[in-house]
Scaffold this active site. Structure first.
Site, mmCIF file in Angstrom:
data_model
loop_
_atom_site.group_PDB
_atom_site.id
_atom_site.type_symbol
_atom_site.label_atom_id
_atom_site.label_comp_id
_atom_site.label_asym_id
_atom_site.label_seq_id
_atom_site.Cartn_x
_atom_site.Cartn_y
_atom_site.Cartn_z
ATOM 1 N N THR A 205 0.836 -1.221 0.000
ATOM 2 C CA THR A 205 0.000 0.000 0.000
ATOM 3 C C THR A 205 0.862 1.259 0.000
ATOM 4 O O THR A 205 1.980 1.254 0.514
ATOM 5 C CB THR A 205 -0.954 0.040 1.226
ATOM 6 O OG1 THR A 205 -1.832 -1.053 1.179
ATOM 7 C CG2 THR A 205 -1.749 1.314 1.321
ATOM 8 N N GLY A 256 -1.024 -1.979 6.022
ATOM 9 C CA GLY A 256 -0.896 -3.200 6.811
ATOM 10 C C GLY A 256 -2.042 -4.148 6.545
ATOM 11 O O GLY A 256 -2.626 -4.143 5.452
HETATM 12 N N1 GLY Z 1 -3.991 -2.437 3.743
HETATM 13 C C1 GLY Z 1 -4.277 -2.833 2.440
HETATM 14 C C2 GLY Z 1 -5.250 -3.908 2.344
HETATM 15 O O1 GLY Z 1 -5.329 -4.761 3.240
HETATM 16 O O2 GLY Z 1 -5.974 -3.957 1.388
#
Ligand code: GLY
Length: 337
Positions: A205, A256
């Site tokens: 991300t 995360g």
């Molecule tokens: N934090 C990104 C996801 O779990 O989609």
């Protein structure tokens, strides 16, 4: 008499030193004109990673930071700074967003993004897009050009058809390194135990938070989600208040394990703690990362209305960078840096 003069001079020197110290402290704590922080994903970046690879990440983070900082320094908007910083990270295949996104269980790339303008209490979000080169730009268009906040999959693609966002063939997002990781993950899935140290498939991300010279706070986040995610899985990123949130006090972006971030409505939890406990940004971040979430789950970046910045993770690492109008600059990877 002579002794009186000497004592007076010593006293004056001490007093003026006192004033200097006080001025300096005030300057340090004074609100910043602008501030920006970004992340390129939390996870467990290996301590024995090659110098060459680490340099690639550090250079990319510094380049992304310079894009947003320049916009803010020249008096541009936090919205532009966040969008353009994230565009750079989406276009850089090192990161799990845009080109270089992770693969779903069906071997596809499905992208999520959200942006929130705290000064307007307005937001735009999209999930499951497969042909939009820069998902954060589509999220901004949802916010600015539609009467809605959140479009999903085919609906998001249909909305994109009505805008000027750049479209690409889904093949554009596919990067060999990620594809190999997906194949390895598929082959080993049955062997991964609960609590295994290998959490890498859950992370990635990119995100950015910014305060501009007009006092506007904006948060944005963009992702390919989690490796091997199942049909239609939506993560924390496009859910306003979970992975992305901004108001007139603070802007927050998460990275995360999306399910954990979502279950704790994490970004909004930080903002609420700050507002209702009248806590500092650091206290609020500490509460979220260490008391609300469990170890190895997530990291966050945040900037408040005075330009204070906080970047914390309870995983081993979080690619991150920040800058402000006082000339402070940080580029870091490991949690304890
Ligand atoms: N934090 C990104 C996801 O779990 O989609």
């Amino acid at each position: 008499m002579k002794r009186f003069y000497i004592l007076s001079i010593i006293l004056l020197v001490i007093l003026s030193l006192g004033f200097v110290t006080t001025d300096t402290e005030e300057a340090t704590n004074a609100p910043k004109e602008w501030a920006i922080a970004l992340h390129g994903g939390a996870g467990n970046y290996p301590v024995d990673a090659s110098e060459e690879r680490t340099k690639q990440y550090e250079e990319a983070l510094a380049e992304a930071l310079s894009i947003g900082s320049k916009i803010l320094e020249e008096g541009g908007s936090a919205l532009d700074a966040v969008e353009q910083t994230i565009n750079y990270l989406e276009n850089n295949e090192l990161f799990n967003a845009g080109r270089g996104a992770v693969f779903t269980s069906e071997g596809k790339n499905e992208l999520d993004a959200a942006i929130m303008d705290g000064s307007q209490m307005n937001a735009g979000a999209i999930t499951g897009v497969t042909t939009v080169k820069n998902p954060i730009s589509l999220a901004r268009k949802v916010m600015e050009e539609s009467t809605h906040v959140f479009f999903a999959a085919e609906g998001a693609e249909e909305f994109a058809d009505q805008t000027t966002v750049e479209r690409v063939d889904p093949e554009y997002f596919k990067v060999e390194r990620r594809y190999e990781a997906w194949k390895r993950r598929n082959a080993g899935e049955g062997m991964l135990l609960e609590g295994s140290e290998d959490n890498s498939w859950k992370f990635g991300t990119v995100g950015c938070v910014a305060l501009d010279k007009d006092g506007n706070l904006v948060a944005g986040t963009s992702t390919g989600g989690m490796t091997n995610k199942k049909f239609g899985r939506v993560g924390d990123v496009p859910i306003i208040g979970s992975g992305t949130y901004a108001d007139d006090l603070v802007a927050v972006s998460a990275t995360g394990w999306g399910e954990k971030i979502m279950l704790n409505v994490s970004a909004h939890t930080l903002a609420s703690y700050m507002r209702f406990k009248e806590a500092t940004l650091d206290e609020s971040m500490d509460y979220l990362v260490n008391d609300v979430l469990n170890p190895k789950e997530a990291g966050f970046i945040a900037v408040d209305k005075d330009g204070n910045i906080s970047m914390e993770t309870n995983t081993g690492s979080m690619f991150r960078a920040s800058a402000d109008s006082d000339g402070n600059e940080v580029v870091a990877i490991y949690a304890d840096e």
